[in-house]
Scaffold this motif. Structure first.
Motif, PDB file in Angstrom:
ATOM      1  N   ASN A   9       7.562   5.399  -3.752  1.00 12.17           N
ATOM      2  CA  ASN A   9       6.174   5.016  -3.756  1.00 12.17           C
ATOM      3  C   ASN A   9       5.646   4.208  -2.572  1.00 12.17           C
ATOM      4  O   ASN A   9       6.469   3.090  -2.355  1.00 12.17           O
ATOM      5  N   LYS A  12       0.253   3.167   0.655  1.00  9.85           N
ATOM      6  CA  LYS A  12      -0.469   3.767   1.759  1.00  9.85           C
ATOM      7  C   LYS A  12      -1.187   5.112   1.586  1.00  9.85           C
ATOM      8  O   LYS A  12      -0.470   5.501   0.599  1.00  9.85           O
ATOM      9  N   SER A  13      -2.311   5.298   1.810  1.00 15.52           N
ATOM     10  CA  SER A  13      -2.859   6.429   1.625  1.00 15.52           C
ATOM     11  C   SER A  13      -2.106   7.845   1.879  1.00 15.52           C
ATOM     12  O   SER A  13      -1.362   7.666   2.908  1.00 15.52           O
ATOM     13  N   PRO A  14      -2.381   8.927   1.345  1.00 13.66           N
ATOM     14  CA  PRO A  14      -1.488  10.094   1.787  1.00 13.66           C
ATOM     15  C   PRO A  14      -1.566  10.550   3.384  1.00 13.66           C
ATOM     16  O   PRO A  14      -0.846  10.959   4.088  1.00 13.66           O
ATOM     17  N   GLN A  15      -3.265  10.351   3.690  1.00 17.08           N
ATOM     18  CA  GLN A  15      -3.378  10.643   5.070  1.00 17.08           C
ATOM     19  C   GLN A  15      -2.547   9.613   6.071  1.00 17.08           C
ATOM     20  O   GLN A  15      -2.288  10.126   7.106  1.00 17.08           O
ATOM     21  N   ASN A  67      -0.503  16.377   2.894  1.00 14.98           N
ATOM     22  CA  ASN A  67       0.414  16.630   1.831  1.00 14.98           C
ATOM     23  C   ASN A  67       1.902  16.898   2.347  1.00 14.98           C
ATOM     24  O   ASN A  67       2.772  16.823   1.668  1.00 14.98           O
ATOM     25  N   GLU A  88      -0.539  12.265  -3.688  1.00 14.37           N
ATOM     26  CA  GLU A  88      -1.392  10.968  -3.944  1.00 14.37           C
ATOM     27  C   GLU A  88      -1.224  10.547  -5.083  1.00 14.37           C
ATOM     28  O   GLU A  88      -1.506  11.273  -6.135  1.00 14.37           O
ATOM     29  N   ASN A  90      -3.074   7.297  -5.671  1.00 18.37           N
ATOM     30  CA  ASN A  90      -4.565   7.119  -5.862  1.00 18.37           C
ATOM     31  C   ASN A  90      -4.818   6.815  -4.213  1.00 18.37           C
ATOM     32  O   ASN A  90      -4.227   7.135  -3.585  1.00 18.37           O
ATOM     33  N   GLU A  91      -6.054   6.420  -4.084  1.00 15.64           N
ATOM     34  CA  GLU A  91      -6.474   5.925  -2.599  1.00 15.64           C
ATOM     35  C   GLU A  91      -5.715   5.398  -1.671  1.00 15.64           C
ATOM     36  O   GLU A  91      -5.647   5.510  -0.514  1.00 15.64           O
ATOM     37  N   THR A  92      -4.693   4.441  -2.319  1.00 17.91           N
ATOM     38  CA  THR A  92      -3.960   3.427  -1.384  1.00 17.91           C
ATOM     39  C   THR A  92      -2.863   3.448  -1.872  1.00 17.91           C
ATOM     40  O   THR A  92      -1.763   2.766  -1.655  1.00 17.91           O
ATOM     41  N   SER A  93      -2.189   4.692  -2.568  1.00 18.73           N
ATOM     42  CA  SER A  93      -0.830   4.727  -2.993  1.00 18.73           C
ATOM     43  C   SER A  93      -0.170   6.280  -3.050  1.00 18.73           C
ATOM     44  O   SER A  93      -1.074   7.186  -3.796  1.00 18.73           O
ATOM     45  N   SER A  94       1.080   6.456  -2.368  1.00 24.03           N
ATOM     46  CA  SER A  94       1.329   7.807  -2.292  1.00 24.03           C
ATOM     47  C   SER A  94       3.023   7.912  -2.681  1.00 24.03           C
ATOM     48  O   SER A  94       3.513   6.901  -2.596  1.00 24.03           O
TER      49      SER A  94
END
Length: 131
Positions: A9, A12-15, A67, A88, A90-94
């Motif tokens: 984990n 950071k965002s997936p992007q 992805n 993803e 959430n917005e801040t975790s990948s």
């Protein structure tokens, strides 16, 4: 032969993870300590060597934002790919997992399974500190 790294984990965002892995220059910061050579050969290709191992050239073959990144052998006698799967949370975790796939004879597969497993584990566990 299919090998998977542990799933880790990253905060950071997936992007952000995708953008980092899309730049082949960034792979130098993920390499294990026993790296003896790293050289960027272009926007989508790099060469590396670990002590006691032959040089390997990896080329970005596919990128599906945010992805999936696929790197594959560029030349040489071995045909394999290294896939970075980014999921993803959430917005801040990948979650990130690396998958190594190669077509090797049984003797070769037995010889390289351990070193390759350790190598992809080192790569994936280095990502959180490198981004």
């Amino acid at each position: 032969m299919n090998l998977k790294s542990p799933k880790i984990n990253i905060s950071k965002s997936p992007q952000e993870v995708f953008n980092f892995l899309s730049d082949v220059k960034n792979f130098e910061s993920l390499m294990p300590e026993n790296i003896s050579k790293f050289e960027v050969l272009g926007d989508d290709k790099f060469l590396f060597a670990l002590k006691g191992m032959p040089e390997i050239i990896l080329k970005k073959k596919e990128a599906i934002a945010p992805n999936k990144i696929v790197l594959g052998a560029a030349g040489g006698k071995l045909d394999f790919s290294l896939v970075g799967n980014i999921v993803e949370i959430n917005e801040t975790s990948s979650d990130v997992e690396l998958e190594f796939t190669g077509d090797f004879n049984p003797m070769m597969a037995t010889m390289i399974k351990g070193p390759i497993s350790k190598f992809i584990e080192t790569l994936v566990t280095s990502i959180p500190n490198a981004i």
